[in-house]
Design a protein around this motif. Structure first.
Motif, PDB file in Angstrom:
ATOM      1  N   VAL A 108       0.838  -1.206   0.000  1.00 41.96           N
ATOM      2  CA  VAL A 108       0.000   0.000   0.000  1.00 41.96           C
ATOM      3  C   VAL A 108       0.870   1.253   0.000  1.00 41.96           C
ATOM      4  O   VAL A 108       0.636   2.191  -0.781  1.00 41.96           O
ATOM      5  N   PHE A 109       1.897   1.280   0.830  1.00 41.43           N
ATOM      6  CA  PHE A 109       2.699   2.492   0.930  1.00 41.43           C
ATOM      7  C   PHE A 109       3.647   2.670  -0.259  1.00 41.43           C
ATOM      8  O   PHE A 109       3.997   3.799  -0.602  1.00 41.43           O
ATOM      9  N   MET A 110       4.046   1.592  -0.889  1.00 42.35           N
ATOM     10  CA  MET A 110       4.799   1.746  -2.141  1.00 42.35           C
ATOM     11  C   MET A 110       3.951   2.481  -3.164  1.00 42.35           C
ATOM     12  O   MET A 110       4.444   3.372  -3.878  1.00 42.35           O
ATOM     13  N   PHE A 111       2.685   2.104  -3.238  1.00 42.02           N
ATOM     14  CA  PHE A 111       1.799   2.783  -4.188  1.00 42.02           C
ATOM     15  C   PHE A 111       1.574   4.238  -3.782  1.00 42.02           C
ATOM     16  O   PHE A 111       1.597   5.133  -4.633  1.00 42.02           O
ATOM     17  N   LEU A 112       1.368   4.472  -2.478  1.00 42.90           N
ATOM     18  CA  LEU A 112       1.121   5.839  -2.017  1.00 42.90           C
ATOM     19  C   LEU A 112       2.304   6.754  -2.308  1.00 42.90           C
ATOM     20  O   LEU A 112       2.132   7.930  -2.670  1.00 42.90           O
ATOM     21  N   PHE A 113       3.524   6.234  -2.151  1.00 40.95           N
ATOM     22  CA  PHE A 113       4.702   7.044  -2.444  1.00 40.95           C
ATOM     23  C   PHE A 113       4.956   7.156  -3.943  1.00 40.95           C
ATOM     24  O   PHE A 113       5.792   7.960  -4.365  1.00 40.95           O
ATOM     25  N   GLY A 114       4.254   6.365  -4.738  1.00 33.39           N
ATOM     26  CA  GLY A 114       4.352   6.480  -6.183  1.00 33.39           C
ATOM     27  C   GLY A 114       3.341   7.440  -6.779  1.00 33.39           C
ATOM     28  O   GLY A 114       3.306   7.635  -7.998  1.00 33.39           O
ATOM     29  N   VAL A 115       2.514   8.040  -5.923  1.00 36.99           N
ATOM     30  CA  VAL A 115       1.501   9.004  -6.359  1.00 36.99           C
ATOM     31  C   VAL A 115       2.079  10.413  -6.301  1.00 36.99           C
ATOM     32  O   VAL A 115       2.913  10.729  -5.443  1.00 36.99           O
ATOM     33  N   ASN A 116       1.651  11.258  -7.214  1.00 39.61           N
ATOM     34  CA  ASN A 116       2.061  12.666  -7.217  1.00 39.61           C
ATOM     35  C   ASN A 116       1.698  13.316  -5.881  1.00 39.61           C
ATOM     36  O   ASN A 116       0.537  13.332  -5.481  1.00 39.61           O
ATOM     37  N   PHE A 117       2.687  13.863  -5.186  1.00 38.72           N
ATOM     38  CA  PHE A 117       2.459  14.422  -3.861  1.00 38.72           C
ATOM     39  C   PHE A 117       1.561  15.654  -3.900  1.00 38.72           C
ATOM     40  O   PHE A 117       0.957  16.011  -2.884  1.00 38.72           O
ATOM     41  N   ASN A 118       1.465  16.303  -5.037  1.00 43.08           N
ATOM     42  CA  ASN A 118       0.547  17.442  -5.142  1.00 43.08           C
ATOM     43  C   ASN A 118      -0.895  17.021  -4.885  1.00 43.08           C
ATOM     44  O   ASN A 118      -1.695  17.797  -4.354  1.00 43.08           O
ATOM     45  N   LEU A 119      -1.232  15.786  -5.260  1.00 44.40           N
ATOM     46  CA  LEU A 119      -2.603  15.304  -5.061  1.00 44.40           C
ATOM     47  C   LEU A 119      -2.943  15.197  -3.576  1.00 44.40           C
ATOM     48  O   LEU A 119      -4.081  15.436  -3.175  1.00 44.40           O
ATOM     49  N   TYR A 120      -1.959  14.836  -2.766  1.00 48.47           N
ATOM     50  CA  TYR A 120      -2.198  14.776  -1.319  1.00 48.47           C
ATOM     51  C   TYR A 120      -2.482  16.166  -0.756  1.00 48.47           C
ATOM     52  O   TYR A 120      -3.304  16.322   0.147  1.00 48.47           O
ATOM     53  N   PHE A 121      -1.791  17.156  -1.292  1.00 51.36           N
ATOM     54  CA  PHE A 121      -2.043  18.531  -0.847  1.00 51.36           C
ATOM     55  C   PHE A 121      -3.486  18.936  -1.158  1.00 51.36           C
ATOM     56  O   PHE A 121      -4.167  19.538  -0.323  1.00 51.36           O
ATOM     57  N   PHE A 122      -3.953  18.569  -2.358  1.00 51.76           N
ATOM     58  CA  PHE A 122      -5.334  18.890  -2.724  1.00 51.76           C
ATOM     59  C   PHE A 122      -6.328  18.173  -1.814  1.00 51.76           C
ATOM     60  O   PHE A 122      -7.383  18.731  -1.474  1.00 51.76           O
ATOM     61  N   LEU A 123      -5.999  16.943  -1.415  1.00 50.47           N
ATOM     62  CA  LEU A 123      -6.873  16.231  -0.492  1.00 50.47           C
ATOM     63  C   LEU A 123      -6.916  16.921   0.871  1.00 50.47           C
ATOM     64  O   LEU A 123      -7.969  16.996   1.505  1.00 50.47           O
ATOM     65  N   VAL A 124      -5.763  17.412   1.330  1.00 53.63           N
ATOM     66  CA  VAL A 124      -5.692  18.088   2.628  1.00 53.63           C
ATOM     67  C   VAL A 124      -6.565  19.335   2.645  1.00 53.63           C
ATOM     68  O   VAL A 124      -7.250  19.622   3.630  1.00 53.63           O
ATOM     69  N   ILE A 125      -6.551  20.099   1.551  1.00 50.52           N
ATOM     70  CA  ILE A 125      -7.341  21.340   1.497  1.00 50.52           C
ATOM     71  C   ILE A 125      -8.750  21.075   0.943  1.00 50.52           C
ATOM     72  O   ILE A 125      -9.480  22.012   0.642  1.00 50.52           O
ATOM     73  N   ARG A 126      -9.093  19.780   0.772  1.00 48.47           N
ATOM     74  CA  ARG A 126     -10.423  19.354   0.340  1.00 48.47           C
ATOM     75  C   ARG A 126     -10.776  19.857  -1.064  1.00 48.47           C
ATOM     76  O   ARG A 126     -11.925  20.201  -1.357  1.00 48.47           O
ATOM     77  N   GLU A 127      -9.785  19.849  -1.940  1.00 47.75           N
ATOM     78  CA  GLU A 127     -10.007  20.125  -3.356  1.00 47.75           C
ATOM     79  C   GLU A 127      -9.934  18.787  -4.078  1.00 47.75           C
ATOM     80  O   GLU A 127      -8.860  18.321  -4.444  1.00 47.75           O
ATOM     81  N   PHE A 128     -11.085  18.149  -4.267  1.00 50.30           N
ATOM     82  CA  PHE A 128     -11.100  16.791  -4.795  1.00 50.30           C
ATOM     83  C   PHE A 128     -11.113  16.736  -6.319  1.00 50.30           C
ATOM     84  O   PHE A 128     -10.814  15.692  -6.896  1.00 50.30           O
ATOM     85  N   THR A 129     -11.426  17.834  -6.983  1.00 50.86           N
ATOM     86  CA  THR A 129     -11.520  17.825  -8.443  1.00 50.86           C
ATOM     87  C   THR A 129     -10.210  17.457  -9.118  1.00 50.86           C
ATOM     88  O   THR A 129     -10.197  16.622 -10.034  1.00 50.86           O
ATOM     89  N   PRO A 130      -9.064  18.046  -8.724  1.00 56.60           N
ATOM     90  CA  PRO A 130      -7.799  17.663  -9.379  1.00 56.60           C
ATOM     91  C   PRO A 130      -7.460  16.187  -9.206  1.00 56.60           C
ATOM     92  O   PRO A 130      -6.783  15.608 -10.054  1.00 56.60           O
ATOM     93  N   VAL A 131      -7.924  15.597  -8.102  1.00 57.40           N
ATOM     94  CA  VAL A 131      -7.639  14.184  -7.852  1.00 57.40           C
ATOM     95  C   VAL A 131      -8.545  13.302  -8.706  1.00 57.40           C
ATOM     96  O   VAL A 131      -8.084  12.378  -9.388  1.00 57.40           O
ATOM     97  N   VAL A 132      -9.844  13.612  -8.686  1.00 63.83           N
ATOM     98  CA  VAL A 132     -10.817  12.793  -9.401  1.00 63.83           C
ATOM     99  C   VAL A 132     -10.634  12.914 -10.911  1.00 63.83           C
ATOM    100  O   VAL A 132     -10.736  11.911 -11.643  1.00 63.83           O
ATOM    101  N   ARG A 133     -10.338  14.117 -11.394  1.00 63.02           N
ATOM    102  CA  ARG A 133     -10.232  14.345 -12.827  1.00 63.02           C
ATOM    103  C   ARG A 133      -8.797  14.279 -13.343  1.00 63.02           C
ATOM    104  O   ARG A 133      -8.543  14.543 -14.513  1.00 63.02           O
ATOM    105  N   GLY A 134      -7.863  13.924 -12.475  1.00 62.48           N
ATOM    106  CA  GLY A 134      -6.469  13.848 -12.907  1.00 62.48           C
ATOM    107  C   GLY A 134      -6.233  12.654 -13.821  1.00 62.48           C
ATOM    108  O   GLY A 134      -6.375  11.500 -13.415  1.00 62.48           O
ATOM    109  N   SER A 135      -5.886  12.928 -15.084  1.00 64.34           N
ATOM    110  CA  SER A 135      -5.702  11.859 -16.064  1.00 64.34           C
ATOM    111  C   SER A 135      -4.580  10.917 -15.666  1.00 64.34           C
ATOM    112  O   SER A 135      -4.682   9.693 -15.833  1.00 64.34           O
ATOM    113  N   GLU A 136      -3.482  11.462 -15.141  1.00 69.42           N
ATOM    114  CA  GLU A 136      -2.336  10.629 -14.805  1.00 69.42           C
ATOM    115  C   GLU A 136      -2.673   9.664 -13.668  1.00 69.42           C
ATOM    116  O   GLU A 136      -2.323   8.479 -13.728  1.00 69.42           O
TER     117      GLU A 136
END
Length: 250
Positions: A108-136
């Protein structure tokens, strides 16, 4: 992000807040087609990314240590999972612990560290659109899920039941796609079909802005989207269409 880019982010965190060269340096070294700041100050963005990195590292350490792994082992495996380095204290790597729980946590954590860290920032500030609509992210998740399913079915005759095959397939697919390098099985003995999938993952699948290496999924997406636009252009020569990734333009 990788170790080299991690050092770069640390350097940027310590640069003067008015440094005009910082953004140029980041654009030159960023592992993706574009780079943007999370907040107006680049040094603050760097500190946010390191805070997220530290939080995930501490979280993994807690799962491993309080799950029964010795302190030194938990520290080493946390650091190597976080940096997608894959070095273990033991010659037989992760199977030395003989624990499905530890394998699952590290997967699980190998995958989590393989994710763009910017997406975690968006989750923290509750901006879910960049995560849900992120093509990559969607492409990376889809490739991982599809690869795990195909590999698990292909290696099923080699193991006792679907659950064991699924565990080995999940661990190896995520390990290879994030360029971590951990192993729970000698996949060199797996069927050619599974080895070819792992070879493809080794070259392509890791997200820009993560600690993983490889070509990065985002670059492959840009190539395919550019090809699609070029193929459509002769049929609609007057049409002007921007190349987009999710909600971001390239």
């Amino acid at each position: 992000m990788g170790w080299g880019h991690g050092v770069l982010v640390l350097l940027l965190a310590g640069l003067p807040k008015t440094s005009k060269q910082a953004m140029h340096l980041m654009r030159a070294e960023a592992p993706g087609p574009s780079i943007s700041k999370l907040v107006p100050r680049l040094s603050t963005s760097a500190m946010i990314l390191y805070g997220l990195y530290l939080f995930l590292s501490v979280l993994e350490f807690c799962f491993l240590f309080f799950g029964g792994m010795p302190l030194s082992d938990a520290l080493v495996h946390t650091f190597d999972t976080a940096g997608t380095g894959g070095f273990s204290l033991y010659a037989d790597s992760i199977p030395h612990s003989n624990s499905v729980y530890f394998e699952a946590v590290i997967t699980v954590f190998m995958f989590l560290f393989g994710v763009n860290f910017n997406l975690y920032f968006f989750l923290v500030i509750r901006e879910f659109t960049p995560v849900v609509r992120g093509s990559e992210f969607r492409a990376c998740l889809g490739i991982a899920a599809g690869s795990i399913l195909l590999v698990a079915l292909n290696i099923l005759p080699l193991y006792r039941g679907l659950s064991q095959a699924f565990c080995h397939a999940s661990f190896q697919v995520v390990s290879v796609m994030t360029t971590t390098g951990y192993a729970t099985a000698d996949f060199g003995l797996w069927p050619t079909f599974s080895r070819m999938i792992l070879f493809f993952l080794m070259v392509v699948v890791a997200m820009a802005g993560s600690t993983g290496g490889s070509v990065k999924v985002v670059r492959i997406l840009v190539v395919f989207k550019a090809l699609k636009l070029n193929i459509q252009k002769p049929a609609h020569p007057q049409k002007v269409e921007a190349l987009t990734l999710g909600i971001c333009r390239c």
